[in-house]
Design a protein around this motif. Structure first.
Motif, mmCIF file in Angstrom:
data_model
loop_
_atom_site.group_PDB
_atom_site.id
_atom_site.type_symbol
_atom_site.label_atom_id
_atom_site.label_comp_id
_atom_site.label_asym_id
_atom_site.label_seq_id
_atom_site.Cartn_x
_atom_site.Cartn_y
_atom_site.Cartn_z
ATOM 1 N N LYS A 269 -1.755 4.084 -16.924
ATOM 2 C CA LYS A 269 -0.969 5.145 -16.292
ATOM 3 C C LYS A 269 -1.352 6.511 -16.858
ATOM 4 O O LYS A 269 -1.456 7.496 -16.123
ATOM 5 N N SER A 278 -3.323 15.013 -7.508
ATOM 6 C CA SER A 278 -2.247 14.607 -6.605
ATOM 7 C C SER A 278 -2.781 14.265 -5.214
ATOM 8 O O SER A 278 -2.196 13.463 -4.497
ATOM 9 N N LYS A 281 -3.798 10.414 -5.008
ATOM 10 C CA LYS A 281 -2.848 9.364 -5.321
ATOM 11 C C LYS A 281 -2.517 8.538 -4.081
ATOM 12 O O LYS A 281 -2.183 9.068 -3.030
ATOM 13 N N ILE A 282 -2.611 7.219 -4.238
ATOM 14 C CA ILE A 282 -2.221 6.288 -3.189
ATOM 15 C C ILE A 282 -1.244 5.305 -3.812
ATOM 16 O O ILE A 282 -1.460 4.824 -4.930
ATOM 17 N N ASN A 283 -0.184 5.014 -3.108
ATOM 18 C CA ASN A 283 0.797 4.059 -3.610
ATOM 19 C C ASN A 283 0.117 2.734 -3.942
ATOM 20 O O ASN A 283 -0.647 2.213 -3.123
ATOM 21 N N PRO A 284 0.378 2.155 -5.135
ATOM 22 C CA PRO A 284 -0.292 0.903 -5.513
ATOM 23 C C PRO A 284 -0.069 -0.227 -4.515
ATOM 24 O O PRO A 284 -0.979 -1.034 -4.269
ATOM 25 N N LEU A 285 1.131 -0.297 -3.932
ATOM 26 C CA LEU A 285 1.407 -1.342 -2.943
ATOM 27 C C LEU A 285 0.553 -1.142 -1.695
ATOM 28 O O LEU A 285 -0.001 -2.112 -1.151
ATOM 29 N N ILE A 286 0.417 0.114 -1.253
ATOM 30 C CA ILE A 286 -0.441 0.407 -0.096
ATOM 31 C C ILE A 286 -1.886 0.050 -0.409
ATOM 32 O O ILE A 286 -2.607 -0.499 0.440
ATOM 33 N N THR A 287 -2.322 0.355 -1.631
ATOM 34 C CA THR A 287 -3.689 0.009 -2.037
ATOM 35 C C THR A 287 -3.906 -1.492 -2.001
ATOM 36 O O THR A 287 -4.934 -1.985 -1.509
ATOM 37 N N LYS A 314 -5.174 9.052 6.205
ATOM 38 C CA LYS A 314 -4.367 10.177 5.722
ATOM 39 C C LYS A 314 -4.976 11.512 6.150
ATOM 40 O O LYS A 314 -4.260 12.430 6.550
#
Length: 332
Positions: A269, A278, A281-287, A314
């Protein structure tokens, strides 16, 4: 149909066309697709050499040569090492299974023929080892494809500035900005993952060595490979190890593994905050979902192209739906 519905439909059609074209390119033109990816990955190193006074052509050839030598060395020796470790681990599995049956009550009454199953797997691996090696050596067409990929990478890397000028001259300003931003974010993403994976692997190996585990290098390499998967990566190795140590009543090692796992997550992290802007950044779940969907659509290529499609979506969403003016975040 109102303007919003038209914009949504336009975005959906564009993404479907891109997904289909990408699938076709990966089937028929994969050496050139791989060359483009590799050229973007090595671009930061090429720029460092250019800043040091080398010409772009010389810089590209030096970086690609080093990359090929290092990759060949790692693939050969790591493949050999991992195979030997797997064989050794399979030979020790009966003892591990007996220990689990002794420590875990639910397994005590199970009459499982572990030894025969394990030996059959080992025999299969031994019998197919030579066949696999012969197929690899005899696959002349694969060697040709790799040669084409290397030459293409050199040519793309050398002419990257001219390629940018060509795209800027013969395409719309919006397309040019989307192309530049996606290329930049993709390059940043790959280089970031390489840094994070390397750091996580080294930390895991050192941590397991300090805790006294017998095969820290093997486990560390496995964790490094799995670390590519967000959220569930290293947990797939650490959670079973922690459960096994708890079942074996080795409290010190189980607590040590928990602390090491938390340290790895915290350091990752911190590095993400340090290296990732910024805009990337991609949400880990989306990744994770994008990698899974990418693997389903594109096979192994999906590990790379799943997140790329998300980044592209995006950028197109900002252009088509939000209609905001894109800043250029990078120059090739």
């Amino acid at each position: 149909m109102n303007e919003e519905s038209k914009a949504n439909l336009k975005l959906i059609i564009i993404m479907i066309v891109i997904l289909i074209l990408l699938k076709i390119c990966l089937i028929f033109l994969w050496p050139f697709v791989a060359a483009i990816i590799l050229a973007l990955v090595i671009e930061p190193s090429v720029k460092h050499l250019i800043d040091a006074g080398f010409k772009r052509k010389t810089s590209s050839i030096i970086v690609i040569t080093i990359f090929i030598l290092v990759s060949s060395f790692l693939v050969f020796y790591l493949s050999k090492y991992i195979y030997e470790q797997i064989v050794n681990f399979l030979s020790e599995l009966p003892n591990i299974a007996d220990l689990l049956k002794e420590k875990i009550p639910i397994l005590k009454d199970k009459d499982l023929d572990y030894i025969n199953k394990i030996m059959s797997i080992k025999n299969i691996m031994d019998s197919y080892k030579d066949k696999i090696l012969k197929q690899i050596l005899s696959a002349s067409n694969k060697v040709l494809y790799i040669f084409i990929m290397i030459i293409s990478t050199i040519l793309i890397s050398i002419d990257l500035d001219n390629i940018e000028l060509f795209i800027k001259k013969y395409t719309s300003n919006t397309f040019y900005k989307v192309f530049i931003n996606v290329s930049k974010k993709f390059s940043d993403m790959l280089n970031l993952e390489i840094k994070l994976t390397a750091a996580s692997t080294v930390q895991t190996i050192l941590g397991l060595y300090i805790l006294g585990f017998s095969r820290p290098l093997t486990i560390g390499l496995i964790c490094g490979i799995l670390d590519i998967l967000p959220v569930v990566g290293t947990a797939m190795v650490f959670i079973p190890m922690i459960i096994f140590e708890l079942a074996s009543e080795r409290i010190f090692l189980s607590v040590g593994l928990i602390c090491l796992y938390l340290l790895l997550q915290a350091s990752r992290k911190i590095m993400e905050v340090k290296f990732v802007g910024s805009s990337l950044k991609i949400n880990p779940l989306i990744t994770l979902i994008s990698i899974y969907a990418g693997i389903k659509i594109y096979g192994a290529w999906g590990i790379i192209f799943g997140p790329i499609v998300v980044i592209l979506f995006k950028e197109l969403y900002n252009v088509i739906i939000i209609r905001c003016e894109l800043p250029i975040t990078w120059e090739l």
